[in-house]
Design a protein around this motif. Structure first.
Motif, PDB file in Angstrom:
ATOM      1  N   SER A 163      -5.999   6.345   3.543  1.00 25.81           N
ATOM      2  CA  SER A 163      -7.095   6.667   2.633  1.00 25.81           C
ATOM      3  C   SER A 163      -8.195   5.633   2.809  1.00 25.81           C
ATOM      4  CB  SER A 163      -6.623   6.681   1.170  1.00 25.81           C
ATOM      5  OG  SER A 163      -6.180   5.394   0.777  1.00 25.81           O
ATOM      6  N   HIS A 182     -10.219   4.552   0.391  1.00 24.43           N
ATOM      7  CA  HIS A 182     -10.274   3.584  -0.705  1.00 24.43           C
ATOM      8  C   HIS A 182      -9.229   2.492  -0.540  1.00 24.43           C
ATOM      9  CE1 HIS A 182      -7.611   6.912  -2.101  1.00 24.43           C
ATOM     10  NE2 HIS A 182      -6.882   5.943  -2.601  1.00 24.43           N
ATOM     11  N   GLY A 183      -8.094   2.818   0.085  1.00 25.01           N
ATOM     12  CA  GLY A 183      -7.117   1.779   0.384  1.00 25.01           C
ATOM     13  C   GLY A 183      -7.661   0.794   1.406  1.00 25.01           C
ATOM     14  N   PHE A 212       0.822  -1.208   0.000  1.00 26.70           N
ATOM     15  CA  PHE A 212       0.000   0.000   0.000  1.00 26.70           C
ATOM     16  C   PHE A 212       0.861   1.265   0.000  1.00 26.70           C
ATOM     17  CE2 PHE A 212      -4.515  -1.214   1.453  1.00 26.70           C
ATOM     18  CZ  PHE A 212      -4.489  -2.313   0.602  1.00 26.70           C
ATOM     19  N   ASP A 265       0.749   4.187  -2.830  1.00 22.85           N
ATOM     20  CA  ASP A 265       0.162   5.388  -2.223  1.00 22.85           C
ATOM     21  C   ASP A 265      -1.298   5.161  -1.816  1.00 22.85           C
ATOM     22  OD1 ASP A 265       0.236   7.979  -1.259  1.00 22.85           O
ATOM     23  OD2 ASP A 265      -0.360   8.875  -3.156  1.00 22.85           O
ATOM     24  N   LEU A 266      -1.547   4.046  -1.129  1.00 22.47           N
ATOM     25  CA  LEU A 266      -2.889   3.717  -0.677  1.00 22.47           C
ATOM     26  C   LEU A 266      -3.046   3.841   0.830  1.00 22.47           C
ATOM     27  CD1 LEU A 266      -3.620   0.556  -2.878  1.00 22.47           C
ATOM     28  CD2 LEU A 266      -4.588   2.849  -3.152  1.00 22.47           C
ATOM     29  N   LEU A 267      -1.980   4.245   1.514  1.00 25.62           N
ATOM     30  CA  LEU A 267      -2.072   4.407   2.956  1.00 25.62           C
ATOM     31  C   LEU A 267      -2.823   5.690   3.304  1.00 25.62           C
ATOM     32  CD1 LEU A 267       1.538   3.357   4.062  1.00 25.62           C
ATOM     33  CD2 LEU A 267      -0.554   1.997   4.203  1.00 25.62           C
ATOM     34  N   PHE A 286      -3.410   1.149   8.717  1.00 25.55           N
ATOM     35  CA  PHE A 286      -3.268   1.830   7.428  1.00 25.55           C
ATOM     36  C   PHE A 286      -3.757   3.273   7.432  1.00 25.55           C
ATOM     37  CE2 PHE A 286      -3.855  -2.594   5.387  1.00 25.55           C
ATOM     38  CZ  PHE A 286      -2.544  -2.916   5.701  1.00 25.55           C
TER      39      PHE A 286
END
Length: 277
Positions: free
Chosen positions: A138, A140-141, A130, A134-136, A217
């Motif tokens: 957030s 949607h992550g 993640f 760049d999904l941390l 996260f």
């Protein structure tokens, strides 16, 4: 004979009332505890009746913008996970049920194997993945992480439901010129509506109550779901039991409301399937 019949009905009704009471009592106890002052909460006697003069504790909880934000984040994550799990789970379950391909058994075993792995074991590798994408921090992550855990369950539930639909219906639709996506949309989906509703409930509850991924996260407090926010009420020096119970009850009610909403479609879907059969 009539007395025996009446006794059986009465016994079943009593059993239903007992089970219903056991299911409702924890929620009722949360409500009572939220309205109980400290002097009575830690006293020697047990108070089973709520003090309605202290209902302001719920207003104070809602007045805190953080609580409303946490509940909103939880709903977004749970709803997103549910929709994504159903959208991906329906074609996956259909493929596992209706098509033969190399490695089909391995795919089914892999789906089962994913449920044997605890979330704590996957936190570190998922965190690295993640961070790379760049999904941390957030929502949607977090939806993707929750979907990864709920999708196998949803797919297996829907596969079992599709297995129960006679293949003759598929063949008759194909004779009329329908392709597999059309068969799935017009024939299969209406018949497995109860299973879809049940899978949606499971996905929603799983994402609504999820804690490990959410606390790992998501760093920004404004993006935290309620499962993490409620845990933050437990302090090192002081813990307000009433606030925890009030917020916990507010956290519970939306999930119960969604279950009651989905239950209607489970029942209606079962009835529709029985009529079509």
């Amino acid at each position: 004979m009539m007395r025996r019949l009446d006794f059986g009905v009465t016994a079943r009704m009593l059993a239903v009332l007992v089970v219903l009471g056991l299911a409702i009592f924890p929620v009722y106890w949360m409500f009572v505890t939220a309205l109980t002052p400290d002097k009575d909460l830690f006293g020697s006697s047990i108070n089973l009746l709520p003090d309605f003069s202290r209902l302001s504790v719920f207003g104070d909880a809602l007045a805190d913008g953080q609580v409303v934000g946490w509940l909103t984040n939880s709903f977004v994550v749970a709803a997103g996970t549910t929709v994504l799990s159903i959208v991906l789970g329906v074609p996956l379950g259909y493929a596992l049920s209706r098509f033969s391909f190399r490695g089909k058994a391995s795919v089914g075993l892999a789906l089962l194997f994913t449920q044997m792995l605890p979330e704590a074991l996957l936190v570190v590798p998922l965190f690295a993945v993640f961070r790379k994408f760049d999904l941390l921090n957030s929502l949607h992550g977090l939806i993707l992480a929750d979907t990864a855990f709920t999708l196998p369950v949803v797919a297996l539930i829907l596969k079992g439901a599709i297995d129960g639909v006679p293949r003759e219906l598929d063949e008759a639709a194909r004779v009329d010129g329908s392709n597999p996506p059309t068969v799935l949309a017009r024939i299969i989906l209406p018949l497995i509506a109860p299973a879809i509703a049940a899978a949606a409930v499971i996905a929603f509850f799983s994402a609504w109550n999820e804690y490990v991924f959410a606390v790992t996260f998501v760093f920004d407090k404004s993006l935290q779901p309620a499962s993490v926010g409620v845990a933050g009420f437990i302090g090192e020096q002081d813990t307000s039991i009433q606030s925890i119970m009030a917020v916990g009850l507010l956290f519970t009610l939306p999930a119960v409301a969604f279950y009651l909403f989905a239950q209607r479609y489970v029942v209606s879907g079962m009835t529709a399937g029985a009529v079509k059969g």
